[in-house]
Design a protein around this motif. Structure first.
Motif, PDB file in Angstrom:
ATOM      1  N   LEU A 160       0.838  -1.203   0.000  1.00  0.00           N
ATOM      2  CA  LEU A 160       0.000   0.000   0.000  1.00  0.00           C
ATOM      3  C   LEU A 160       0.873   1.254   0.000  1.00  0.00           C
ATOM      4  CD1 LEU A 160      -2.798  -1.062   2.504  1.00  0.00           C
ATOM      5  CD2 LEU A 160      -3.151  -0.486   0.091  1.00  0.00           C
ATOM      6  N   ALA A 161       1.948   1.212   0.776  1.00  0.00           N
ATOM      7  CA  ALA A 161       2.861   2.359   0.812  1.00  0.00           C
ATOM      8  C   ALA A 161       3.483   2.597  -0.566  1.00  0.00           C
ATOM      9  CB  ALA A 161       3.947   2.132   1.865  1.00  0.00           C
ATOM     10  N   LEU A 162       3.887   1.527  -1.239  1.00  0.00           N
ATOM     11  CA  LEU A 162       4.451   1.657  -2.582  1.00  0.00           C
ATOM     12  C   LEU A 162       3.420   2.192  -3.573  1.00  0.00           C
ATOM     13  CD1 LEU A 162       6.535  -1.646  -2.868  1.00  0.00           C
ATOM     14  CD2 LEU A 162       7.430   0.694  -2.754  1.00  0.00           C
ATOM     15  N   ALA A 163       2.137   1.916  -3.307  1.00  0.00           N
ATOM     16  CA  ALA A 163       1.068   2.362  -4.204  1.00  0.00           C
ATOM     17  C   ALA A 163       0.646   3.804  -3.942  1.00  0.00           C
ATOM     18  CB  ALA A 163      -0.139   1.434  -4.071  1.00  0.00           C
ATOM     19  N   GLY A 164       1.259   4.454  -2.942  1.00  0.00           N
ATOM     20  CA  GLY A 164       0.979   5.864  -2.708  1.00  0.00           C
ATOM     21  C   GLY A 164       0.174   6.188  -1.477  1.00  0.00           C
ATOM     22  N   TYR A 165      -0.168   5.184  -0.691  1.00  0.00           N
ATOM     23  CA  TYR A 165      -0.871   5.424   0.563  1.00  0.00           C
ATOM     24  C   TYR A 165       0.122   5.838   1.651  1.00  0.00           C
ATOM     25  CZ  TYR A 165      -5.098   3.057  -1.150  1.00  0.00           C
ATOM     26  OH  TYR A 165      -6.222   2.706  -1.856  1.00  0.00           O
ATOM     27  N   LYS A 166      -0.347   6.642   2.586  1.00  0.00           N
ATOM     28  CA  LYS A 166       0.395   6.810   3.833  1.00  0.00           C
ATOM     29  C   LYS A 166      -0.179   5.777   4.786  1.00  0.00           C
ATOM     30  CE  LYS A 166       2.083   9.923   7.362  1.00  0.00           C
ATOM     31  NZ  LYS A 166       2.169  11.314   7.871  1.00  0.00           N
ATOM     32  N   VAL A 167       0.665   4.860   5.223  1.00  0.00           N
ATOM     33  CA  VAL A 167       0.197   3.663   5.909  1.00  0.00           C
ATOM     34  C   VAL A 167       0.592   3.673   7.376  1.00  0.00           C
ATOM     35  CG1 VAL A 167       0.242   1.141   5.932  1.00  0.00           C
ATOM     36  CG2 VAL A 167       0.390   2.367   3.751  1.00  0.00           C
ATOM     37  N   TYR A 168      -0.372   3.302   8.204  1.00  0.00           N
ATOM     38  CA  TYR A 168      -0.134   3.017   9.611  1.00  0.00           C
ATOM     39  C   TYR A 168      -0.455   1.536   9.825  1.00  0.00           C
ATOM     40  CZ  TYR A 168       0.046   8.028  10.602  1.00  0.00           C
ATOM     41  OH  TYR A 168       0.395   9.358  10.627  1.00  0.00           O
ATOM     42  N   VAL A 224      -5.764  -7.137  -2.157  1.00  0.00           N
ATOM     43  CA  VAL A 224      -6.167  -5.971  -1.362  1.00  0.00           C
ATOM     44  C   VAL A 224      -6.048  -4.702  -2.200  1.00  0.00           C
ATOM     45  CG1 VAL A 224      -5.582  -4.532   0.626  1.00  0.00           C
ATOM     46  CG2 VAL A 224      -5.585  -7.018   0.857  1.00  0.00           C
ATOM     47  N   LEU A 225      -4.919  -4.523  -2.865  1.00  0.00           N
ATOM     48  CA  LEU A 225      -4.725  -3.322  -3.689  1.00  0.00           C
ATOM     49  C   LEU A 225      -5.750  -3.249  -4.813  1.00  0.00           C
ATOM     50  CD1 LEU A 225      -2.008  -3.132  -2.121  1.00  0.00           C
ATOM     51  CD2 LEU A 225      -0.986  -2.335  -4.236  1.00  0.00           C
ATOM     52  N   LYS A 226      -6.039  -4.374  -5.439  1.00  0.00           N
ATOM     53  CA  LYS A 226      -7.023  -4.392  -6.520  1.00  0.00           C
ATOM     54  C   LYS A 226      -8.387  -3.961  -6.019  1.00  0.00           C
ATOM     55  CE  LYS A 226      -9.182  -7.497  -9.899  1.00  0.00           C
ATOM     56  NZ  LYS A 226      -9.220  -8.892 -10.439  1.00  0.00           N
ATOM     57  N   SER A 227      -8.806  -4.492  -4.877  1.00  0.00           N
ATOM     58  CA  SER A 227     -10.123  -4.155  -4.341  1.00  0.00           C
ATOM     59  C   SER A 227     -10.166  -2.731  -3.804  1.00  0.00           C
ATOM     60  CB  SER A 227     -10.511  -5.146  -3.237  1.00  0.00           C
ATOM     61  OG  SER A 227      -9.631  -5.069  -2.126  1.00  0.00           O
ATOM     62  N   ALA A 228      -9.036  -2.239  -3.302  1.00  0.00           N
ATOM     63  CA  ALA A 228      -8.982  -0.863  -2.803  1.00  0.00           C
ATOM     64  C   ALA A 228      -9.109   0.145  -3.930  1.00  0.00           C
ATOM     65  CB  ALA A 228      -7.686  -0.633  -2.036  1.00  0.00           C
ATOM     66  N   ALA A 229      -8.593  -0.201  -5.115  1.00  0.00           N
ATOM     67  CA  ALA A 229      -8.569   0.729  -6.244  1.00  0.00           C
ATOM     68  C   ALA A 229      -9.819   0.646  -7.111  1.00  0.00           C
ATOM     69  CB  ALA A 229      -7.339   0.467  -7.101  1.00  0.00           C
ATOM     70  N   ALA A 230     -10.587  -0.451  -6.987  1.00  0.00           N
ATOM     71  CA  ALA A 230     -11.734  -0.652  -7.872  1.00  0.00           C
ATOM     72  C   ALA A 230     -12.810   0.414  -7.644  1.00  0.00           C
ATOM     73  CB  ALA A 230     -12.323  -2.043  -7.652  1.00  0.00           C
ATOM     74  N   LYS A 231     -13.289   1.016  -8.733  1.00  0.00           N
ATOM     75  CA  LYS A 231     -14.351   2.016  -8.611  1.00  0.00           C
ATOM     76  C   LYS A 231     -15.672   1.373  -8.207  1.00  0.00           C
ATOM     77  CE  LYS A 231     -12.418   5.403 -11.829  1.00  0.00           C
ATOM     78  NZ  LYS A 231     -12.633   6.200 -13.079  1.00  0.00           N
ATOM     79  N   GLN A 232     -15.931   0.197  -8.727  1.00  0.00           N
ATOM     80  CA  GLN A 232     -17.125  -0.567  -8.369  1.00  0.00           C
ATOM     81  C   GLN A 232     -16.669  -1.935  -7.853  1.00  0.00           C
ATOM     82  OE1 GLN A 232     -20.244   0.588  -8.410  1.00  0.00           O
ATOM     83  NE2 GLN A 232     -19.626   2.568  -9.258  1.00  0.00           N
TER      84      GLN A 232
END
Length: 275
Positions: free
Chosen positions: A25-33, A225-233
């Motif tokens: 997630l961090a590599l994808a541009g999120y600030k992660v905790y 996780v990344l796929k589902s986080a980015a999906a518009k629908q």
């Protein structure tokens, strides 16, 4: 207050699926905790660590409040924290042990969800991704309590998604199969072993050890996780990995008796005894 990157919170991020997911997630541009029950000296530089025990209302509420104080929002919650009981008959766990696994794997997930939902509803945006399992739609002999927690996660997640969708929030379940992590090494033994199950316990431990040789790496789950986080629908459920996808299809289309025999055969159980 950071308004540049979406803010993600990942529970159980000290190792395994949680840690790899937080890093991806961090590599994808999120600030992660990422959260951990204790401070670790090996925390990676790609994300920050919060001390959090999903079994404690006070701990959960304090950590979420601190994150909101720092960032002003939470865009993504990944509920990953959980544990398993080593292969054993369901009756080999006391009621106390049964409550303990539900408190972490299911009620801990509810605690986290209830802590972040007010903020997500207020900002009218957010995504909650729950790490379930293929055992959320399949039975697992000698892992009945763990499978029950994952069935509960699936039912809760799908129901909740319908409730919060009109507030801009979506709830998703990721369903991996066998995954190479320290999860199996950290499983706890049943707390009231029964002699009648001793042989099958030993046999299943060897069978699962062999299966794990070809298990998926945790990054397979992180990618889902990344796929589902980015999906518009987004879909309600995402399988993670080839085996998980195949099992989902079998559950949907295979006759019940064939699936029943397949489960018993794969685990080395007596296939002559079926439903």
């Amino acid at each position: 207050m950071n308004n540049t990157h979406p803010i993600a919170l990942v529970t159980g991020a000290s190792s395994g699926i949680g840690r790899v997911t937080a890093e991806q997630l961090a590599l994808a541009g999120y600030k992660v905790y990422g959260t951990s029950r204790t401070r670790t000296a090996t925390a990676p530089p790609s994300f920050e660590t919060l001390i959090l025990d999903v079994n404690s209302d006070d701990s959960v509420n304090a950590a979420v409040a601190e994150l909101i104080r720092r960032e002003g929002r939470i865009d993504l919650l990944v509920n990953n924290a959980g544990f398993g009981i080593a292969p054993a008959g369901a009756e080999e766990s006391s009621m106390a042990q049964a409550r303990a696994i539900f408190d972490t794997n299911f009620f801990g997930l509810i605690r986290m969800t209830q802590a972040v939902l007010p903020q997500m509803r207020q900002q009218r945006a957010g995504r909650i991704i729950n790490i379930g399992s293929v055992l959320g739609f399949l039975p697992m002999p000698y892992a009945a309590l763990y499978a029950a927690t994952k069935h509960a996660v699936a039912g809760y997640s799908e129901s909740l998604d319908h409730e919060v969708r009109s507030h801009g929030v979506r709830v998703i379940v990721i369903e991996p199969a066998y995954t190479k992590t320290q999860f199996d090494a950290n499983m706890i033994p049943p707390d009231r072993p029964i002699g009648a199950y001793a042989d099958i316990r030993a046999s299943l431990a060897k069978t699962i050890q062999q299966i794990m040789v070809n298990a998926d790496a945790p990054d397979v789950v992180a990618k889902a996780v990344l796929k589902s986080a980015a999906a518009k629908q987004p879909d309600l459920r995402y399988t993670a990995g080839t085996l998980a996808g195949r099992l989902r299809l079998l559950r949907r289309f295979a006759p019940a008796k064939i699936l029943d025999r397949g489960i018993r055969k794969d685990l080395g159980l007596d296939v002559g005894v079926s439903s």
